[in-house]
Design an enzyme around this catalytic site. Structure first.
Site, PDB file in Angstrom:
ATOM      1  CD  GLU A   1      -5.678   5.134  -1.290  1.00 31.77           C
ATOM      2  OE1 GLU A   1      -5.520   5.304   0.045  1.00 31.77           O
ATOM      3  OE2 GLU A   1      -6.666   4.706  -1.768  1.00 31.77           O
TER       4      GLU A   1
ATOM      5  CE1 TYR B   1      -3.456   2.399   1.124  1.00 31.38           C
ATOM      6  CE2 TYR B   1      -1.573   3.390   2.418  1.00 31.38           C
ATOM      7  CZ  TYR B   1      -3.115   3.612   1.626  1.00 31.38           C
ATOM      8  OH  TYR B   1      -3.685   4.831   1.829  1.00 31.38           O
TER       9      TYR B   1
END
Lengths: 361, 292
Positions: A183, A100
């Site tokens: 992101e 992530y």
């Protein structure tokens, strides 16, 4: 404004971050020419402006034999009430590990905040809650064009070094595209290298113009109309229309409605300079929402001219009841104009809100 | 007094624009009432040599600094030029920079705030109403008629909501030491913590009213960094969950950025939280009564 997945992927691809081979299609038939490039198994992802589309059935697996049929099925769907007009067909990756990576604006340090964890994927928020120690965080000096290598080393820990350039490239995207959020989740390791399997970019609404974005898709039609007038407007689902000046005061008016047991139909901040035309447009806009039964106008400001505001309310000529609290200059004249026409003007925000809640109860 | 007083000379950037001109008039009217210096210079590139309400206008901040003793600046320039204005003032050596301008892209604000910090300047705002110390100085757009001098400091993320609170305090006979609007943008210069630390050193300030909003945890940081007695109010209790900032927002705030959990955390730290603005004066009186 949130970019769609394919738009975000085009942005990061142009910045040199590897993304899976993918094609945007607008009808099921458009898939056929891409079969060779997509390979044996691929993914069809609905490009809709809502979160949680995977769980809502917006992501389907397919292969060469089933591709067109699955695409038809996806185009026929509604994802959380939205029709599917665009589908991203993407090569399926042989995922070995999910990471992530995100960059956002940190309010506390007033700097970009970079988050990285080796425990990426759909369960990231649970990981953040239960194992916050697994998420590494650093802040960067916004005056630097590149992240210094030591910060990248701090983020990576024992993760593969190939991810380092991806972090710096995403940082450049974050700065250059006026992002509030950039992101990649998951960022995946495959036998063929590192790929961004999904990407999300939110562009600062205050920078849409210089990013070449003319229409803010995140706004409803009425919200867009409000934006044209320079109002800040959010639709809610109650019966009490609200017009205030300043975001804080308008929000406090909404809170007071809830405190007295009512429900607001909207948030409308008319902004600075409440001239009669602005007020008229605001009152008409709120009154155009069918569920609005009564409108609370709460305007306060040392330089707000109350007679101007009163003229605007009267000129709007709307069927609903309007209850007004005004404080500023020419208060007496404003009150005279309003009471003459049968509008109610009360002295405090507590009084106007209480009254409006009574009317709709 | 924090950030400035009667003796502070103020510069206005964007002096010849509609907003700049209007508010130079109001700031100097206030300065005359209280016997302060007020706005002593204006800056608009290309308009050097003009005057606005008798205030001389210069092309650059450095030109103005050569002619005047300046301690603070107030910015009224458009959003596209505001970050540059902040940096010009910080570079010229101005200590306190108040940025009224709204709609500045966050990336610009981050750079300007970082640059100002390097130069040792304090930025208030952007997207704020400025500050007012009753009887001393006004830097910004707050309506001075609502204010009265006293010992309660006010820090707020909002504009008009601040006036509402000040109005309630004044009507209840509670005066203010300094009222600071720190701005509502995601990135601001002076935070609740910075202003609170100034209030701690200010002999005029005996208690603080803290007016916050949903999002982030700056209010909690500000309320817990001081021994001063505090009353707080958080706007946005009824706000629907904001458009989610991806996962990052939830990770940073631990999923607790909403007003209700913010209020719960403040109460846990022993900070009284008003549920309505109109309750604030009585709660402030209670602070003074119990002498805490």
């Amino acid at each position: 404004m949130k970019l769609r997945e394919y738009e975000a992927k085009n942005v990061i691809k142009a910045a040199g971050i590897p993304v899976p081979a993918g094609f945007l299609i607008r009808t099921p038939d458009e898939l056929t020419p891409h079969f060779d490039a997509l390979g044996d198994a691929f993914v069809l992802k609905a490009q809709v402006d809502v979160g949680g589309r995977g769980k809502a059935g917006g992501i389907l697996m397919a292969d060469r034999a089933t591709g067109t049929k699955v695409a038809k099925e996806l185009f026929a769907k509604q994802i959380k009430g939205l029709p599917v007009k665009e589908v991203l067909a993407e090569q399926k990756l042989a995922i070995q590990h999910e990471y992530y990576l995100s960059i956002t604006v940190d309010r506390s340090s007033q700097q970009p905040l970079i988050l990285f964890t080796e425990a990426g994927g759909v369960e990231i928020e649970i990981t953040a809650k239960e194992h916050p120690e697994l998420i590494r965080k650093v802040v960067a000096n916004p005056l630097m064009k590149d992240l210094p290598p030591f910060l990248i080393r701090e983020l990576l820990g024992n993760a593969p070094k190939e991810i380092g350039p991806v972090i710096n490239k995403l940082y450049k995207v974050f700065i250059e595209k006026d992002a509030l959020l950039a992101e990649i989740n998951p960022l995946v390791a495959t036998p063929g290298g590192i790929f961004a399997a999904d990407a999300k970019i939110i562009v600062d609404d205050n920078a849409l113009g210089r990013q070449g974005i003319t229409v803010n898709r995140d706004l409803s039609e009425r919200e867009r109309e409000a934006e044209k007038y320079g109002f800040s407007y959010v639709e809610l689902d109650g019966k009490i229309g609200v017009i205030g000046n300043g975001a804080g005061l308008t929000m406090a008016t909404l809170d007071l409605i809830e405190y007295y047991g009512g429900k607001a139909a909207n948030f409308l901040d008319v902004g600075g300079g409440a001239e009669s035309d602005r007020v008229k447009n605001a009152v008409r806009l709120v009154a155009s929402v069918p569920s609005v039964k009564v409108i609370v106008v709460n305007l306060l400001g040392g330089i707000t001219k109350c007679d101007e505001v009163a003229k605007g309310i009267i000129a709007a000529e709307i069927p609903q009841k309007v209850i007004v609290r005004l404080a500023g200059t020419n208060e007496a004249e404003g009150r005279r104009l309003l009471t003459e026409k049968g509008y109610e003007m009360l002295d405090t925000m507590d009084l106007v809100v209480k009254k409006a809640v009574e009317v709709t109860a | 007094m924090i950030y400035g007083d009667k003796k502070t000379g103020v510069l206005v950037q964007g002096a010849t624009g509609k907003q700049g001109e209007f508010h130079i008039g109001l700031m100097n009217e206030y300065a005359r009432q209280v016997g302060g210096r007020g706005v002593v210079a204006g800056v608009t590139p290309g308009k050097g040599g003009q005057q606005v309400h008798g205030v001389p206008v210069y092309n650059t901040v450095k030109d103005a600094m050569k002619e005047h003793d300046i301690g603070a600046a107030v910015i009224f320039v458009p959003a596209g030029a505001a970050a540059d204005a902040i940096m010009e003032e910080a570079n010229a050596g101005i200590d306190t920079i108040v940025c009224i301008t709204e709609h500045i892209p966050v990336q610009d604000t981050m750079k300007a705030v970082a640059y100002a910090r390097m130069e040792g300047a304090s930025v208030i705002g952007p997207n704020c109403p400025g500050l007012l110390s009753p009887g001393e100085v006004k830097m910004g757009i707050m309506p001075s008629a609502l204010f009265t001098r006293g010992h309660v400091g006010v820090i707020s993320r909002s504009g008009t909501l601040t006036y509402e609170v000040v109005d309630e305090l004044t009507r209840a006979g509670i005066g203010q030491s300094t009222v600071v609007g720190i701005g509502g943008d995601p990135v601001i210069g002076q935070t609740f913590v910075d202003v609170m630390q100034r209030f701690e050193k200010d002999p005029e300030t005996k208690a603080v009213v803290l007016i916050g909003e949903v999002g982030g945890n700056l209010e909690e940081e500000g309320a817990t960094c001081t021994d001063l007695p505090i009353v707080s109010y958080i706007a946005g209790v009824s706000a629907p969950p904001d458009k989610r900032m991806g996962h990052a927002g939830a990770i940073v705030e631990g999923g607790e950025g909403d007003a209700k959990s913010k209020i719960a955390r403040l109460k846990k730290h022993g900070v009284p939280v008003a549920s309505r603005v109109s309750e604030i004066p009585e709660m402030v009186r209670e602070l003074f009564r119990c002498g805490c």
